[in-house]
Design an enzyme around this catalytic site. Structure first.
Site, PDB file in Angstrom:
ATOM      1  N   LYS C  14     109.055  65.849  92.320  1.00 19.80           N
ATOM      2  CA  LYS C  14     109.507  66.886  91.201  1.00 19.80           C
ATOM      3  C   LYS C  14     109.771  66.263  90.047  1.00 19.80           C
ATOM      4  O   LYS C  14     110.303  65.021  90.040  1.00 19.80           O
ATOM      5  CB  LYS C  14     110.934  67.480  91.748  1.00 19.80           C
ATOM      6  CG  LYS C  14     111.188  68.794  91.304  1.00 19.80           C
ATOM      7  CD  LYS C  14     110.253  69.990  92.331  1.00 19.80           C
ATOM      8  CE  LYS C  14     110.911  71.255  91.792  1.00 19.80           C
ATOM      9  NZ  LYS C  14     110.317  72.323  92.835  1.00 19.80           N
ATOM     10  N   THR C  59     109.386  69.886  97.729  1.00 22.55           N
ATOM     11  CA  THR C  59     109.997  69.549  96.560  1.00 22.55           C
ATOM     12  C   THR C  59     111.221  70.299  95.840  1.00 22.55           C
ATOM     13  O   THR C  59     112.076  69.591  95.182  1.00 22.55           O
ATOM     14  CB  THR C  59     108.967  69.279  95.441  1.00 22.55           C
ATOM     15  OG1 THR C  59     108.582  70.676  94.936  1.00 22.55           O
ATOM     16  CG2 THR C  59     107.659  68.563  95.589  1.00 22.55           C
ATOM     17  N   ASP C  60     111.453  71.522  96.616  1.00 20.91           N
ATOM     18  CA  ASP C  60     112.551  72.093  96.049  1.00 20.91           C
ATOM     19  C   ASP C  60     113.776  71.358  96.555  1.00 20.91           C
ATOM     20  O   ASP C  60     114.869  71.396  96.137  1.00 20.91           O
ATOM     21  CB  ASP C  60     112.303  73.348  96.452  1.00 20.91           C
ATOM     22  CG  ASP C  60     113.446  74.386  96.100  1.00 20.91           C
ATOM     23  OD1 ASP C  60     113.571  74.811  94.843  1.00 20.91           O
ATOM     24  OD2 ASP C  60     114.379  74.752  96.961  1.00 20.91           O
ATOM     25  N   GLN C 219     102.936  40.883  66.915  1.00 21.26           N
ATOM     26  CA  GLN C 219     103.063  40.186  68.008  1.00 21.26           C
ATOM     27  C   GLN C 219     104.157  39.250  68.132  1.00 21.26           C
ATOM     28  O   GLN C 219     104.683  38.973  69.137  1.00 21.26           O
ATOM     29  CB  GLN C 219     101.788  39.477  68.205  1.00 21.26           C
ATOM     30  CG  GLN C 219     100.406  40.254  68.778  1.00 21.26           C
ATOM     31  CD  GLN C 219      99.668  41.054  67.794  1.00 21.26           C
ATOM     32  OE1 GLN C 219     100.252  41.098  66.663  1.00 21.26           O
ATOM     33  NE2 GLN C 219      98.516  41.435  67.825  1.00 21.26           N
ATOM     34  N   HIS C 247     101.594  52.283  60.269  1.00 23.62           N
ATOM     35  CA  HIS C 247     101.138  51.879  59.151  1.00 23.62           C
ATOM     36  C   HIS C 247     101.624  52.721  58.038  1.00 23.62           C
ATOM     37  O   HIS C 247     101.753  53.887  57.773  1.00 23.62           O
ATOM     38  CB  HIS C 247      99.456  51.919  59.090  1.00 23.62           C
ATOM     39  CG  HIS C 247      98.937  51.408  60.318  1.00 23.62           C
ATOM     40  ND1 HIS C 247      99.255  50.015  60.658  1.00 23.62           N
ATOM     41  CD2 HIS C 247      98.372  51.848  61.424  1.00 23.62           C
ATOM     42  CE1 HIS C 247      98.520  49.797  61.683  1.00 23.62           C
ATOM     43  NE2 HIS C 247      98.159  50.848  62.195  1.00 23.62           N
TER      44      HIS C 247
END
Lengths: 282, 282, 282, 282
Positions: C14, C59-60, C219, C247
């Site tokens: 879920k 899923t409930d 980086q 940018h």
């Protein structure tokens, strides 16, 4: 606090009510998939100034009303349902004097199965059908519209002859890509019409006319689309368009020793032009 | 600082590159509308640890490369272009040892005009065509996919026989609405195939099979869709689906003295179920 | 159909469960505002291949579990709750063998009132606290993170000394705007730690170190941030950053006879660079 | 085509212009981060009806203007810059007779470093500062606002005494969670004021008053907030609020044999209530 204040224009309601209806009383199921927003106006002064809620309809009740009325009251167009819903909102409690209903219908096409239209399966389509109903004691106004219709042509469009001053760097062009996402809405001179049929004719007119002319500007295309829509839909009073101009910018390939004869573009996300206007019957 | 650290897995690149190509070398223009993301891996240790950029390709250069290569290198499918682009990214500078290209193609249909396909006007369609290319020195992996395909059936779907415990309140049902937004992706066992043709067959298989069976669960429908796709696309190795289960909940109209025989639903936005899985050749 | 298929890796659960908890058992209320996603893995073959749901947790039910367990089980960090929830998901039905819980906590600050912290009013703050718990029979992995932290510096950042080839048009710069939205996540070498305290130290380290150095590249800044976070958080094993490089492009005002000494920028929405990497203990 | 049409109200311009300015002429850099939308009205009939662009200012020129004017013209508030920009838009070409400028300013806080405010590093904050300037030949109207301010209180709020009818199922409550996202805008009776200072006082008033009273309805809280804002900002004429009512619904834990004494809530995403209104000086 020494300031003296009063309540001005106000309204309240419920947004993002997600209504879905299945029509099972026929061999093939039909569906309506509608996002609804409702709001009311009226005499809500006491609630604001002294916290007295007497006579106020709860937004939860409005939400319930959307679903309950849809059971028997949503039988055809969202415009008809919106009018029904607005009238019922007017009847909620002693204080409401006006109602506004905004509806966005997701359109679905029936799936095919073995060459036949399937009786209960659907696939979502791109443009949306919108509608707004404004109702007061003496008057009801209905607007309808089309949203999320992406149109693009690769040529037969330009932008030239415009004003130049010290801040103008854009070159003139007689061949560019024209791309937009149509957002249209219209009012009616014949309220009691078949709104779905009008919508379909308007939609078809847009698809027919967008490609059929050289476009010297988004403005001119807006005008021609408006003219066509009003021509095919005598029920309409006037039509409004809001057109983002989704710029497609020729990428500067000459920096790498390449030509770029109208081939490679950057589809710019922002900023974008916006052209808006009403076209009306003369 | 006393901690001793080192660089782990890393990559960098450019996202949301919006490439648009017009093919003008034919009676009717064709178009490709693709959102591209590129990233490279390699020996980037010095840039990270001591700020030495020697040999690093700029993400701006990668962006330029997308447009420049598209000029002659984007002639058919995005999968073929992605492989070409990945190979060229590998050749950028002395440090790159791997490249990943992610592509999302917006699909457009040709407008009709007077009963004929128009030669330069298009309207955007709903599902998207996606692709990912992963390339290292010795290997190239290609995945393709379908996104934003909304499917719904009003019946012939249920959910019953599942596990019940003290936290289970959901009743069993043998008749519910099943609605999802298909997100599919697949790998190939025949890399040198016609990727657009495979995509079209996979898409058609989904539209054909979604309505053709009683769905006892999203899981079973996932399996059947996978089976159909692999059956029609021998070029595919395996296919993955991610299915949101967009719940449509019967609205409790009995509170207002009304019945609700599978008619009025709340289309819930969240939470939603998610069912994901690979279907593979046995 | 002649193809033979089988089920591959799969999971279901879920998403977008919106949990909100108020702690009223103290003079000042505390709150937890968490978006939860849960998923389980296990033996779900029969459900997929033949539509047999026996033993499957709905899923409930998982959704119910999130709220029910939160009542007594959400007392401190989302990491602790995630582990509790994962363990309970493992106990749902006979088929589950693994669980994954993803949590996103919205952070709120207490409002002040008359110079004192108010006891029940809050205002939402920007960064989010994220966590993921992966659990199988023999193992539990916890990750935490920070999302939606926008950082920007107007100078003391550059990008130079990089590889140049025929597709490189970007000039070198030793003075640019550096802007990003931090998305960080880390693993633990000390699982039983005070996760909220670690989060707070990591967050403070980011705010401290982002401004404290000349950044020759995103980086290098990533590396320094990782180093600082690991230095201040001995409980962490390693940390990952995903940095969009938002940018800011100097607008070409010289076209209008103006200079632009690092003053007027276009904050580009897309495309954007993406720099990603792990920093680990050496 | 037999229909006769004419052009109605119309405008065009540029949206999503992303302007970023750095002030370097001081020991500590300041920044302005503003999203700008500009539009003009005027005599654009010929462009629409016959495609004659003579005298039309291009939206690209408008975009250039935003950046160029910001160089020397954006020195303080966005309201002042908006007025300057509107005046300059009016001077573009022979056809413009009105201009509208909409501005959304992202707010950033200065980072601290070693206990001191850092001179060039910033972190994004939550609420936004908005402004709209409408200018015609004889008149300029300025509105300002606050957006994306999330406020929540866990108690001292209720909703009772409201109208009940057959569609009302919501129980009365004298203790609920009140959560909203403030969207405020106001007009001025003193146009030449310090707009940033007014904004700051309005913002502080909202934070002070939201927690200071029992809220019998969002409407009453709206009124009290308006009263406080007008009291502290004599420069304001009137103020408008749009308040989504973000419902937090007590989760029905009694189904699992648990009590839920105002502890565990579902933070519902949709539908949501909307309460809107102006508060004006009496």
């Amino acid at each position: 606090m020494t300031v003296k204040v009063k309540l001005g224009d106000n309204n309240y309601g419920k947004a993002d009510v997600r209504l879905f209806k299945v029509f099972r009383d026929r061999p093939q199921h039909d569906i309506k998939d509608v996002q609804v927003r409702v709001a009311v106006t009226g005499d809500f002064e006491a609630a604001h100034s002294v916290g007295d809620n007497t006579g106020l309809v709860a937004t939860d009740t409005m939400r319930n009303l959307v679903y309950a009325l849809a059971r028997d009251g949503l039988t055809g167009s969202i415009e008809a349902f919106g009018q029904h819903l607005a009238a019922e909102l007017m009847a909620r409690g002693p204080r409401v004097t006006g109602a506004r209903v905004t509806l966005t219908e997701h359109t679905w096409a029936r799936l095919m199965s073995g060459g036949q239209p399937h009786d209960h399966s659907f696939v979502r389509q791109m443009p949306k059908h919108t509608a707004t109903v404004e109702r007061t004691a003496g008057d009801t106004q209905v607007e309808s519209g089309i949203d999320d219709l992406y149109l693009l042509k690769t040529t037969n469009s330009g932008w030239a002859g415009f004003h130049r001053d010290e801040f103008t760097t854009l070159p003139e062009t007689h061949d560019r890509i024209l791309a937009t996402v149509v957002s249209a809405r219209w009012t009616y001179r014949t309220p009691d019409c078949d709104h779905d049929d009008v919508w379909q004719r308007a939609y078809t007119a847009l698809l027919d006319v967008f490609p059929d002319h050289y476009s010297p500007s988004m403005q001119h295309t807006l005008y021609r689309l408006g003219e066509a829509v009003l021509d095919r839909c005598p029920e309409m009073e006037r039509v409004h368009f809001s057109f983002p101009n989704r710029h497609h910018i020729l990428y500067p390939l000459e920096r790498y020793g390449m030509t770029n004869p109208g081939t490679i573009f950057h589809a710019d996300a922002e900023p974008y032009g916006v052209i808006e206007g009403w076209v009306e019957r003369a």
